[in-house]
Design an enzyme around this catalytic site. Structure first.
Site, mmCIF file in Angstrom:
data_model
loop_
_atom_site.group_PDB
_atom_site.id
_atom_site.type_symbol
_atom_site.label_atom_id
_atom_site.label_comp_id
_atom_site.label_asym_id
_atom_site.label_seq_id
_atom_site.Cartn_x
_atom_site.Cartn_y
_atom_site.Cartn_z
ATOM 1 N N LYS A 161 0.833 -1.193 0.000
ATOM 2 C CA LYS A 161 0.000 0.000 0.000
ATOM 3 C C LYS A 161 0.875 1.254 0.000
ATOM 4 O O LYS A 161 1.818 1.369 0.793
ATOM 5 C CB LYS A 161 -0.920 0.008 1.221
ATOM 6 C CG LYS A 161 -1.993 -1.074 1.202
ATOM 7 C CD LYS A 161 -3.039 -0.812 0.130
ATOM 8 C CE LYS A 161 -4.196 -1.784 0.229
ATOM 9 N NZ LYS A 161 -5.256 -1.513 -0.766
ATOM 10 N N ASP A 189 -0.313 -0.516 -4.585
ATOM 11 C CA ASP A 189 -1.680 -0.003 -4.656
ATOM 12 C C ASP A 189 -1.724 1.380 -4.021
ATOM 13 O O ASP A 189 -1.550 1.520 -2.811
ATOM 14 C CB ASP A 189 -2.635 -0.959 -3.927
ATOM 15 C CG ASP A 189 -4.087 -0.521 -4.029
ATOM 16 O OD1 ASP A 189 -4.363 0.458 -4.743
ATOM 17 O OD2 ASP A 189 -4.940 -1.169 -3.393
ATOM 18 N N GLU A 215 -1.654 -0.354 -8.998
ATOM 19 C CA GLU A 215 -3.112 -0.367 -8.882
ATOM 20 C C GLU A 215 -3.668 1.016 -8.537
ATOM 21 O O GLU A 215 -3.173 1.691 -7.643
ATOM 22 C CB GLU A 215 -3.519 -1.371 -7.799
ATOM 23 C CG GLU A 215 -5.007 -1.537 -7.631
ATOM 24 C CD GLU A 215 -5.350 -2.636 -6.648
ATOM 25 O OE1 GLU A 215 -6.542 -2.746 -6.291
ATOM 26 O OE2 GLU A 215 -4.452 -3.390 -6.236
ATOM 27 N N ASP A 240 -9.042 -0.320 -10.147
ATOM 28 C CA ASP A 240 -9.793 -0.926 -9.049
ATOM 29 C C ASP A 240 -11.045 -0.100 -8.772
ATOM 30 O O ASP A 240 -12.121 -0.403 -9.268
ATOM 31 C CB ASP A 240 -8.919 -1.028 -7.801
ATOM 32 C CG ASP A 240 -9.675 -1.589 -6.596
ATOM 33 O OD1 ASP A 240 -10.808 -2.075 -6.762
ATOM 34 O OD2 ASP A 240 -9.140 -1.540 -5.471
ATOM 35 N N LYS A 264 -13.908 -6.800 -7.402
ATOM 36 C CA LYS A 264 -14.206 -7.147 -6.011
ATOM 37 C C LYS A 264 -15.691 -7.428 -5.890
ATOM 38 O O LYS A 264 -16.515 -6.664 -6.409
ATOM 39 C CB LYS A 264 -13.804 -6.008 -5.072
ATOM 40 C CG LYS A 264 -12.297 -5.780 -4.997
ATOM 41 C CD LYS A 264 -11.969 -4.590 -4.116
ATOM 42 C CE LYS A 264 -10.455 -4.386 -4.053
ATOM 43 N NZ LYS A 264 -10.101 -3.139 -3.329
ATOM 44 N N ASP A 317 -5.941 -11.111 -4.907
ATOM 45 C CA ASP A 317 -5.588 -10.415 -3.673
ATOM 46 C C ASP A 317 -6.664 -10.812 -2.667
ATOM 47 O O ASP A 317 -7.620 -10.088 -2.440
ATOM 48 C CB ASP A 317 -5.563 -8.899 -3.920
ATOM 49 C CG ASP A 317 -5.467 -8.099 -2.632
ATOM 50 O OD1 ASP A 317 -4.784 -8.559 -1.705
ATOM 51 O OD2 ASP A 317 -6.090 -7.013 -2.555
#
Length: 367
Positions: A161, A189, A215, A240, A264, A317
């Site tokens: 992250k 990300d 990402e 995303d 997701k 992920d």
């Protein structure tokens, strides 16, 4: 054969340690669990893990949405899932994590009745899924230590992250690459944390650290900006937050804004629509990742079935439950072996039992 009863539970699951990303810090995941019972003796389970900053939902809005949806589903045939999805969309807009919980529960029922795992019914492409493990934002030194810890546990892919401080972000990647060596895959990300200009500059600086994917470098709505980043990046760009629906996927593809799309279940509204996004991406020769929010092993297991079923879901992920101290699923679900999630061979989702102390009693019942 029809839906006879729907129960809604609210659960609070603590993280092992505070989990920080560019959008904020979490110490617990507030989720909503759905149990759908039928008049033929089979029940299904699903989970909503809402995020106000991503899906514009909270546990309260999820429960409110289910209060509108639940009574209207009583008597419907669970095997007519396309009708159920249509009905849910007619009842309420958005509220995708609430819809995902219903979707999971219905597919759990279908799998149990058919005596097959969900992944087998929907494609059955693979039996295990290589997942990354996520390192939340801390100091570069602390993140490098976390990376080494996870590699020692058997993980071969790291999701790092970033997106808070550009100069520190570069240092995070440098330290982690140095700590884990050249063989481990690193994905980053930014969770919308950079401007297009910052993203391009940072990507140029981290090229030498062999980063696999970048990402969501820019704001979700800035499709043009993400397309600019992609055109100026030597590292593949993954969308995303920019992609919630099949329509969003089409827009990103038309804009040539992404090399990979992260699906997701909490954003798409469940497995059924997630499969449609994956099919659209496949038609454009764009591979997909399946990601997660703050799900327990219940929601993660549903995502593992989806990833196992669909060939074009080439990245995963699926680690949210591993970051939680509280374990809602007591028996069954998708296990972890090294860096792989193993698809349950039991019927439906393959969830055997829950930790009753965490699940508690239903906050809503519809019948």
């Amino acid at each position: 054969m029809g839906i006879e009863r729907i129960e809604v539970y609210r659960v609070s699951l603590a993280y092992v340690e505070p989990f920080r990303i560019a959008l904020g810090t979490s110490v617990k995941s507030e989720n909503v669990i759905v149990r759908v019972l039928t008049d033929f003796g089979i029940e299904g389970w699903g989970e909503a893990s809402p995020s106000f900053k991503i899906t514009n939902e909270t546990p309260e809005t999820v429960i409110n949405a289910l209060t509108k949806i639940g009574p209207r589903l009583i008597g419907m045939c669970p095997f007519k899932i396309e009708q159920i999805i249509e009905k849910i969309d007619e009842i309420i807009e958005g509220n995708t994590s609430a819809k995902a919980a219903i979707d999971m529960a219905i597919l759990d029922i279908i799998g149990k009745k058919a005596r097959k795992p969900i992944s087998s019914l929907l494609g059955g492409y693979r039996d295990e899924v290589l997942t990354d493990i996520t390192i939340g934002i801390k100091s570069p030194k602390e993140m490098a230590k976390s990376a080494v810890k996870y590699i020692k546990k058997g993980f071969k892919v790291l999701k790092v992250k970033v997106g808070v401080n550009p100069s520190e972000d570069v240092e995070r990647i440098r330290r982690i690459r140095k700590a884990v060596g050249p063989e481990i895959k690193i994905r980053i990300d930014a969770n919308q944390g950079w401007t297009p200009k910052e993203a391009i500059e940072i990507i140029k600086k981290i090229e030498k650290y062999n980063v696999e994917l970048v990402e969501q470098p820019v704001k979700a709505e800035d499709i043009k900006g993400m397309a600019t980043v992609r055109k100026n990046s030597s590292i593949p760009i993954m969308a995303d937050e920019s992609v919630h629906s099949p329509k969003d996927a089409l827009e990103v593809i038309k804009a040539e804004a992404a090399d990979v799309i992260n699906i997701k279940l909490m954003k798409s509204g469940g497995i059924w629509k997630a499969m449609k996004i994956a099919a659209i991406a496949e038609a454009a020769n764009i591979p997909c990742m399946v990601g997660c929010m703050g799900e327990s092993n219940l929601g993660i297991t549903a995502a593992v079935h989806f990833a196992a079923a669909v060939k074009n879901v080439q990245y995963a992920d699926l680690d949210a439950d591993l970051l939680l101290k509280d374990k809602l699923v007591r028996k069954g679900g998708a296990k972890v072996k090294g860096s792989k999630r193993i698809v349950p061979k039991k019927n439906g989702l393959g969830i055997g039992a829950f930790n009753e102390n965490l699940l508690g009693k239903p906050v809503k019942v519809f019948k």
